[in-house]
Design a protein around this motif. Structure first.
Motif: not given
Length: 253
Positions: A216-231
């Motif tokens: 498989l090809i790695l597209v991205e791997g980001r911390l959750r906190s870098e993507l969104a502010v969760e509830s």
């Protein structure tokens, strides 16, 4: 002495427990899709194609995707208790969502039959043994159509807050004083809703190697906190984790 190790029967027993399932049933309504999950799903998984929700549990992500407009969904899980709960919720809501009992290491689906797949909530790392996790990724590659994406999450052994813990854990392994139930370094058995639950905590390099070894090809791997502010509900449900996106490569002519 412990009379069992963190193998598949151990994992199955944990996830078959009705008390464990009850918490995941509650999460269908109290947690739902994480904002970070929603962002990645919306971007990488097409609404008009068949989507596979691997290790779906009681259907938290499956129902969340259905509500977001995904209609060609299949959710499957190893746990008969979880699938029974998911089917009950679908019937109560009168939703045409397909739930099946299956093993992620040997999926009962045709080659190249899905336009996307999801394995949420660190589920891939709840499968004991690196070889078995690699087999899951190879199965994902097999059932995905070329250029389709797979979204999954893991914890991250490289996070600075855990450096001291893993240094001490490495010392325990070197002295052969680790928990004898564990299979390999990075394994943990933790109390999840008061039940002993297996999980493997990988490094980023380990995940990248697994992805490559599976073709498989790695597209991205980001911390959750870098993507969104969760509830608060999401943060209570799950600690910080890393969100991965990989792609099945285009077929060569």
């Amino acid at each position: 002495m412990h009379d069992h190790s963190a193998n598949q029967p151990f994992v199955r027993k944990s996830w078959e427990d009705p008390d464990h399932a009850r918490e995941y049933v509650d999460a269908v309504t109290t947690v739902g899709l994480w904002q970070s999950e929603r962002l990645l799903i919306d971007h990488f998984l097409p609404r008009d194609g068949p989507i596979l929700d691997i290790g779906c549990g009681a259907g938290r992500t499956t129902f969340g995707m259905y509500e977001a407009g995904y209609r060609r969904l299949i959710g499957f899980d190893l746990s008969t208790t979880m699938i029974a709960a998911a089917r009950r919720i679908a019937a109560e809501r009168d939703l045409a969502v397909r739930f099946e009992i299956a093993d992620a290491t040997s999926m009962p689906y045709d080659d190249a039959s899905f336009d996307g797949a999801l394995f949420s909530f660190q589920g891939l790392m709840c499968i004991p043994g690196g070889k078995r996790r690699l087999q899951v990724l190879r199965e994902v590659r097999r059932v995905l159509r070329p250029c389709s994406h797979f979204v999954f999450t893991t914890h991250d052994r490289d996070l600075p807050r855990w450096i001291d813990f893993w240094r001490e854990e490495r010392d325990r392994w070197d002295r052969r004083k680790q928990d004898p139930r564990l299979l390999e370094f990075g394994d943990r058995i933790i109390p999840d809703y008061d039940l002993p639950t297996y999980i493997h905590i990988p490094t980023r390099a380990e995940v990248a190697r697994l992805v490559a070894d599976a073709g498989l090809i790695l597209v991205e791997g980001r911390l959750r906190s870098e993507l969104a502010v969760e509830s608060e509900a999401v943060r209570k449900f799950s600690a910080e984790c890393r969100m991965w996106v990989v792609r099945r490569p285009r077929e060569r002519a």
